[in-house]
Motif scaffolding. Structure first.
Motif, mmCIF file in Angstrom:
data_model
loop_
_atom_site.group_PDB
_atom_site.id
_atom_site.type_symbol
_atom_site.label_atom_id
_atom_site.label_comp_id
_atom_site.label_asym_id
_atom_site.label_seq_id
_atom_site.Cartn_x
_atom_site.Cartn_y
_atom_site.Cartn_z
ATOM 1 N N ARG A 15 65.552 -44.481 -133.499
ATOM 2 C CA ARG A 15 66.239 -43.274 -133.037
ATOM 3 C C ARG A 15 65.652 -42.027 -133.685
ATOM 4 O O ARG A 15 65.110 -42.079 -134.778
ATOM 5 C CB ARG A 15 67.726 -43.345 -133.386
ATOM 6 N N ASN A 29 74.733 -32.039 -124.795
ATOM 7 C CA ASN A 29 75.879 -32.255 -125.666
ATOM 8 C C ASN A 29 75.964 -33.711 -126.097
ATOM 9 O O ASN A 29 75.287 -34.580 -125.542
ATOM 10 C CB ASN A 29 77.167 -31.851 -124.938
ATOM 11 N N GLU A 30 76.809 -33.967 -127.078
ATOM 12 C CA GLU A 30 77.010 -35.324 -127.575
ATOM 13 C C GLU A 30 77.381 -36.245 -126.415
ATOM 14 O O GLU A 30 78.216 -35.898 -125.580
ATOM 15 C CB GLU A 30 78.152 -35.286 -128.598
ATOM 16 N N ARG A 31 76.745 -37.373 -126.343
ATOM 17 C CA ARG A 31 76.965 -38.420 -125.324
ATOM 18 C C ARG A 31 76.413 -38.073 -123.946
ATOM 19 O O ARG A 31 76.620 -38.825 -122.992
ATOM 20 C CB ARG A 31 78.449 -38.785 -125.206
ATOM 21 N N ASP A 32 75.721 -36.941 -123.786
ATOM 22 C CA ASP A 32 75.081 -36.641 -122.502
ATOM 23 C C ASP A 32 73.953 -37.639 -122.270
ATOM 24 O O ASP A 32 73.198 -37.950 -123.192
ATOM 25 C CB ASP A 32 74.475 -35.230 -122.490
ATOM 26 N N PRO A 33 73.812 -38.153 -121.041
ATOM 27 C CA PRO A 33 72.701 -39.064 -120.772
ATOM 28 C C PRO A 33 71.382 -38.292 -120.654
ATOM 29 O O PRO A 33 71.340 -37.186 -120.115
ATOM 30 C CB PRO A 33 73.079 -39.699 -119.433
ATOM 31 N N LYS A 47 67.495 -34.005 -119.394
ATOM 32 C CA LYS A 47 68.917 -34.207 -119.194
ATOM 33 C C LYS A 47 69.110 -34.849 -117.820
ATOM 34 O O LYS A 47 68.562 -34.393 -116.823
ATOM 35 C CB LYS A 47 69.655 -32.879 -119.280
#
Length: 89
Positions: A15, A29-33, A47
């Protein structure tokens, strides 16, 4: 390609952390794929925006059908091709 001057190391699980400046600039943003592309020797992150599997267009009215994204417009066109009479509301 434009260099940001930012260097990050992979952790033991492979990572990396995207710097907050990049996340803000690209509205990630956090958790955006994120979608991953490969171009010769480059790894490109983008994104993820779901698109209709038939037209490739980004759309807001996508319906999930067996893991695939299909727009209402494509469904109506396919139904008409199959010979169904469709009255659009």
């Amino acid at each position: 390609m434009k260099s940001t001057g930012i260097v990050r190391r992979l952790d033991e699980l492979g990572r990396i952390t995207l710097p907050i400046e990049l996340r803000r600039n690209f509205d990630v943003n956090e958790r955006d794929p994120l979608e991953i592309f490969v171009d010769d020797d480059k790894i490109i992150l983008k994104k993820y925006n779901p698109a209709d599997i038939f037209t490739g267009e980004d759309m807001d009215d996508l319906i999930d059908y067996k893991g695939k994204k299909v727009s209402r417009k494509s469904i109506i066109e396919l139904a008409k091709l199959a010979g169904f009479e469709i009255t659009e509301a």
